[in-house]
Design a protein around this motif. Structure first.
Motif, PDB file in Angstrom:
ATOM      1  N   ARG A 233       0.844  -1.206   0.000  1.00  0.00           N
ATOM      2  CA  ARG A 233       0.000   0.000   0.000  1.00  0.00           C
ATOM      3  C   ARG A 233       0.877   1.253   0.000  1.00  0.00           C
ATOM      4  O   ARG A 233       1.640   1.483   0.916  1.00  0.00           O
ATOM      5  N   MET A 234       0.756   2.046  -1.044  1.00  0.00           N
ATOM      6  CA  MET A 234       1.435   3.344  -1.173  1.00  0.00           C
ATOM      7  C   MET A 234       2.965   3.224  -1.100  1.00  0.00           C
ATOM      8  O   MET A 234       3.630   4.037  -0.476  1.00  0.00           O
ATOM      9  N   GLY A 235       3.486   2.191  -1.768  1.00  0.00           N
ATOM     10  CA  GLY A 235       4.929   2.018  -1.805  1.00  0.00           C
ATOM     11  C   GLY A 235       5.507   2.075  -3.206  1.00  0.00           C
ATOM     12  O   GLY A 235       6.604   2.596  -3.418  1.00  0.00           O
ATOM     13  N   PHE A 236       4.757   1.546  -4.185  1.00  0.00           N
ATOM     14  CA  PHE A 236       5.317   1.319  -5.519  1.00  0.00           C
ATOM     15  C   PHE A 236       5.932   2.565  -6.146  1.00  0.00           C
ATOM     16  O   PHE A 236       7.009   2.519  -6.734  1.00  0.00           O
ATOM     17  N   MET A 237       5.256   3.703  -6.020  1.00  0.00           N
ATOM     18  CA  MET A 237       5.716   4.909  -6.733  1.00  0.00           C
ATOM     19  C   MET A 237       7.046   5.434  -6.189  1.00  0.00           C
ATOM     20  O   MET A 237       7.689   6.267  -6.815  1.00  0.00           O
ATOM     21  N   PHE A 238       7.446   4.914  -5.010  1.00  0.00           N
ATOM     22  CA  PHE A 238       8.717   5.353  -4.421  1.00  0.00           C
ATOM     23  C   PHE A 238       9.862   4.363  -4.664  1.00  0.00           C
ATOM     24  O   PHE A 238      11.002   4.651  -4.305  1.00  0.00           O
ATOM     25  N   PHE A 239       9.562   3.210  -5.261  1.00  0.00           N
ATOM     26  CA  PHE A 239      10.623   2.228  -5.487  1.00  0.00           C
ATOM     27  C   PHE A 239      11.573   2.740  -6.577  1.00  0.00           C
ATOM     28  O   PHE A 239      11.118   3.164  -7.643  1.00  0.00           O
ATOM     29  N   PRO A 240      12.889   2.681  -6.341  1.00  0.00           N
ATOM     30  CA  PRO A 240      13.833   3.173  -7.347  1.00  0.00           C
ATOM     31  C   PRO A 240      13.644   2.507  -8.712  1.00  0.00           C
ATOM     32  O   PRO A 240      13.676   3.174  -9.740  1.00  0.00           O
ATOM     33  N   ASP A 241      13.423   1.192  -8.721  1.00  0.00           N
ATOM     34  CA  ASP A 241      13.207   0.460  -9.974  1.00  0.00           C
ATOM     35  C   ASP A 241      11.910  -0.332  -9.828  1.00  0.00           C
ATOM     36  O   ASP A 241      11.887  -1.421  -9.253  1.00  0.00           O
ATOM     37  N   MET A 242      10.824   0.226 -10.342  1.00  0.00           N
ATOM     38  CA  MET A 242       9.507  -0.387 -10.135  1.00  0.00           C
ATOM     39  C   MET A 242       9.383  -1.729 -10.848  1.00  0.00           C
ATOM     40  O   MET A 242       8.747  -2.647 -10.338  1.00  0.00           O
ATOM     41  N   GLN A 243       9.998  -1.851 -12.041  1.00  0.00           N
ATOM     42  CA  GLN A 243       9.900  -3.116 -12.769  1.00  0.00           C
ATOM     43  C   GLN A 243      10.643  -4.226 -12.041  1.00  0.00           C
ATOM     44  O   GLN A 243      10.148  -5.350 -11.911  1.00  0.00           O
ATOM     45  N   LEU A 244      11.823  -3.918 -11.529  1.00  0.00           N
ATOM     46  CA  LEU A 244      12.583  -4.905 -10.756  1.00  0.00           C
ATOM     47  C   LEU A 244      11.818  -5.301  -9.496  1.00  0.00           C
ATOM     48  O   LEU A 244      11.789  -6.485  -9.115  1.00  0.00           O
ATOM     49  N   ALA A 245      11.168  -4.315  -8.850  1.00  0.00           N
ATOM     50  CA  ALA A 245      10.363  -4.602  -7.660  1.00  0.00           C
ATOM     51  C   ALA A 245       9.238  -5.584  -7.989  1.00  0.00           C
ATOM     52  O   ALA A 245       9.013  -6.561  -7.268  1.00  0.00           O
ATOM     53  N   ALA A 246       8.541  -5.336  -9.094  1.00  0.00           N
ATOM     54  CA  ALA A 246       7.435  -6.216  -9.495  1.00  0.00           C
ATOM     55  C   ALA A 246       7.942  -7.618  -9.818  1.00  0.00           C
ATOM     56  O   ALA A 246       7.306  -8.628  -9.479  1.00  0.00           O
ATOM     57  N   GLN A 247       9.113  -7.700 -10.460  1.00  0.00           N
ATOM     58  CA  GLN A 247       9.679  -9.013 -10.784  1.00  0.00           C
ATOM     59  C   GLN A 247      10.082  -9.778  -9.526  1.00  0.00           C
ATOM     60  O   GLN A 247       9.897 -10.999  -9.444  1.00  0.00           O
ATOM     61  N   GLU A 248      10.632  -9.059  -8.544  1.00  0.00           N
ATOM     62  CA  GLU A 248      10.989  -9.696  -7.277  1.00  0.00           C
ATOM     63  C   GLU A 248       9.738 -10.205  -6.555  1.00  0.00           C
ATOM     64  O   GLU A 248       9.727 -11.302  -5.991  1.00  0.00           O
ATOM     65  N   MET A 249       8.683  -9.404  -6.556  1.00  0.00           N
ATOM     66  CA  MET A 249       7.429  -9.841  -5.943  1.00  0.00           C
ATOM     67  C   MET A 249       6.917 -11.100  -6.639  1.00  0.00           C
ATOM     68  O   MET A 249       6.507 -12.069  -5.985  1.00  0.00           O
ATOM     69  N   GLN A 250       6.936 -11.079  -7.966  1.00  0.00           N
ATOM     70  CA  GLN A 250       6.466 -12.229  -8.729  1.00  0.00           C
ATOM     71  C   GLN A 250       7.305 -13.464  -8.421  1.00  0.00           C
ATOM     72  O   GLN A 250       6.787 -14.574  -8.290  1.00  0.00           O
ATOM     73  N   ARG A 251       8.605 -13.273  -8.251  1.00  0.00           N
ATOM     74  CA  ARG A 251       9.517 -14.389  -7.966  1.00  0.00           C
ATOM     75  C   ARG A 251       9.168 -15.089  -6.659  1.00  0.00           C
ATOM     76  O   ARG A 251       9.151 -16.319  -6.589  1.00  0.00           O
ATOM     77  N   VAL A 252       8.889 -14.314  -5.610  1.00  0.00           N
ATOM     78  CA  VAL A 252       8.659 -14.915  -4.287  1.00  0.00           C
ATOM     79  C   VAL A 252       7.206 -15.354  -4.079  1.00  0.00           C
ATOM     80  O   VAL A 252       6.879 -15.948  -3.060  1.00  0.00           O
ATOM     81  N   LEU A 253       6.356 -15.068  -5.062  1.00  0.00           N
ATOM     82  CA  LEU A 253       4.944 -15.454  -4.980  1.00  0.00           C
ATOM     83  C   LEU A 253       4.767 -16.882  -5.497  1.00  0.00           C
ATOM     84  O   LEU A 253       5.397 -17.296  -6.461  1.00  0.00           O
ATOM     85  N   LYS A 254       3.900 -17.643  -4.827  1.00  0.00           N
ATOM     86  CA  LYS A 254       3.591 -18.998  -5.290  1.00  0.00           C
ATOM     87  C   LYS A 254       2.769 -18.943  -6.576  1.00  0.00           C
ATOM     88  O   LYS A 254       1.977 -17.998  -6.768  1.00  0.00           O
ATOM     89  N   PRO A 255       2.884 -19.934  -7.454  1.00  0.00           N
ATOM     90  CA  PRO A 255       2.008 -20.003  -8.634  1.00  0.00           C
ATOM     91  C   PRO A 255       0.538 -19.944  -8.212  1.00  0.00           C
ATOM     92  O   PRO A 255       0.132 -20.614  -7.262  1.00  0.00           O
ATOM     93  N   GLY A 256      -0.214 -19.107  -8.892  1.00  0.00           N
ATOM     94  CA  GLY A 256      -1.623 -18.915  -8.554  1.00  0.00           C
ATOM     95  C   GLY A 256      -1.860 -17.844  -7.503  1.00  0.00           C
ATOM     96  O   GLY A 256      -2.994 -17.446  -7.262  1.00  0.00           O
ATOM     97  N   GLY A 257      -0.771 -17.382  -6.852  1.00  0.00           N
ATOM     98  CA  GLY A 257      -0.902 -16.348  -5.821  1.00  0.00           C
ATOM     99  C   GLY A 257      -1.190 -14.974  -6.405  1.00  0.00           C
ATOM    100  O   GLY A 257      -0.971 -14.717  -7.593  1.00  0.00           O
ATOM    101  N   ARG A 258      -1.666 -14.078  -5.551  1.00  0.00           N
ATOM    102  CA  ARG A 258      -2.073 -12.752  -6.001  1.00  0.00           C
ATOM    103  C   ARG A 258      -1.216 -11.659  -5.370  1.00  0.00           C
ATOM    104  O   ARG A 258      -0.793 -11.767  -4.226  1.00  0.00           O
ATOM    105  N   ILE A 259      -1.020 -10.594  -6.143  1.00  0.00           N
ATOM    106  CA  ILE A 259      -0.383  -9.364  -5.667  1.00  0.00           C
ATOM    107  C   ILE A 259      -1.401  -8.237  -5.809  1.00  0.00           C
ATOM    108  O   ILE A 259      -2.089  -8.142  -6.833  1.00  0.00           O
ATOM    109  N   ALA A 260      -1.502  -7.375  -4.795  1.00  0.00           N
ATOM    110  CA  ALA A 260      -2.343  -6.177  -4.899  1.00  0.00           C
ATOM    111  C   ALA A 260      -1.582  -4.984  -4.338  1.00  0.00           C
ATOM    112  O   ALA A 260      -0.951  -5.082  -3.271  1.00  0.00           O
ATOM    113  N   ALA A 261      -1.621  -3.882  -5.059  1.00  0.00           N
ATOM    114  CA  ALA A 261      -0.897  -2.678  -4.649  1.00  0.00           C
ATOM    115  C   ALA A 261      -1.783  -1.450  -4.827  1.00  0.00           C
ATOM    116  O   ALA A 261      -2.524  -1.349  -5.802  1.00  0.00           O
TER     117      ALA A 261
END
Length: 284
Positions: free
Chosen positions: A124-152
């Protein structure tokens, strides 16, 4: 991570640690204001009681602590760049008797977790401050289980958010503020429709959906609004610290006038707009 991005990260860590006492003071007020975005994140994550959830850039603990109440047989890992903010989160958890959580001070672009660890991820209210938003999203996707959800949740466009543009616009009239470089971390970096959704898709998420939320920052009075912004909003505090006393007084007077013009009921219930974007990791 590039040296420039590392520098931004270290500056952010220093800033958030510095402002953690202000966030502690205003925590109830701020959490009440931001609750609709947390509620929407929780709704779209479709949580189960046994889920293991990662809450990124959680600051003083939300929405992670609310999620912990839902995943009673699971666990929430609450992360932030600033250890000072996580101290407040731990105190908040103790007050509410929440035990199924852990706190980890870490950078979203280098998450210290194994692949496929979490059932769901909130931010919540973090993404716009991440230095590299695409890398952040990829890291989140990496640690998420298949079928899992991300919400921001992210702030919407400047015109939707006079709670910050009124005061920063007035400061800019009286002071020469350095223009941030294109694409630099900032409040409205993900404000336009589709920006964060596209980042999610580029990271390999599917079933991406976006919703707009609007509401009010219910300050109660213009004085309360002014004090809050000058104790919690880092860009405001930084700019005002560089102004002499006469300029500070002028800025305050003009902001008060603007609040009265736009919100003549003297309650200073000031508009905000946000977006909540969710996506799902494909099944293996």
């Amino acid at each position: 991570m590039e040296a420039q991005l590392e520098q931004i990260r270290e500056q952010q860590k220093e800033t958030w640690n510095k402002f953690s006492p202000g966030w502690r003071k205003w925590d109830d007020f701020t959490m009440n204001w931001l609750k609709p975005m947390g509620d929407e994140i929780i709704r779209v994550l479709q949580l189960r009681s046994t889920d293991v959830v990662l809450d990124i850039a959680a600051g003083t603990g939300e929405p992670g602590l609310s999620i912990a109440k839902i995943v009673k047989d699971g666990l929430v890992v609450i992360t932030d760049l600033a250890e000072g903010m996580l101290e407040v989160a731990r105190d908040n958890a103790a007050k509410r008797g929440i035990r199924n959580y852990e706190t980890v001070a870490c950078d979203v672009c280098e998450l210290p977790f194994s692949d496929n660890t979490f059932d769901a991820i909130s931010c919540r209210m973090g993404f716009m401050f991440f230095p590299d938003m695409q890398l952040a999203a990829q890291e989140m996707q990496r640690v998420l289980k298949p079928g899992g959800r991300i919400a921001a949740a992210v702030w919407g466009t400047p015109d939707q958010n006079p709670w910050v543009t009124m005061i920063m616009g007035t400061i800019s009239k009286h002071m020469q503020l350095p223009a941030p470089p294109p694409g630099a971390p900032g409040m409205f970096r993900c404000g336009s429709p589709g920006v964060l959704a596209e980042i999610f898709r580029q990271a390999g998420l599917v079933n991406v959906a976006e919703q707009e939320l609007t509401g009010k920052l219910k300050a109660g009075s213009r004085d309360n609004y002014w004090t809050f912004m000058n104790e919690v909003a880092a860009p405001v505090v930084t700019a005002m610290s560089k102004a002499d006393s006469n300029t500070q007084a002028k800025i305050r007077s003009e902001v008060m006038e603007l609040v009265d013009q736009k919100y003549p009921d003297h309650q200073a219930a000031i508009d905000f707009g946000a977006r909540v974007v969710c996506g799902q990791k494909p099944q293996a």
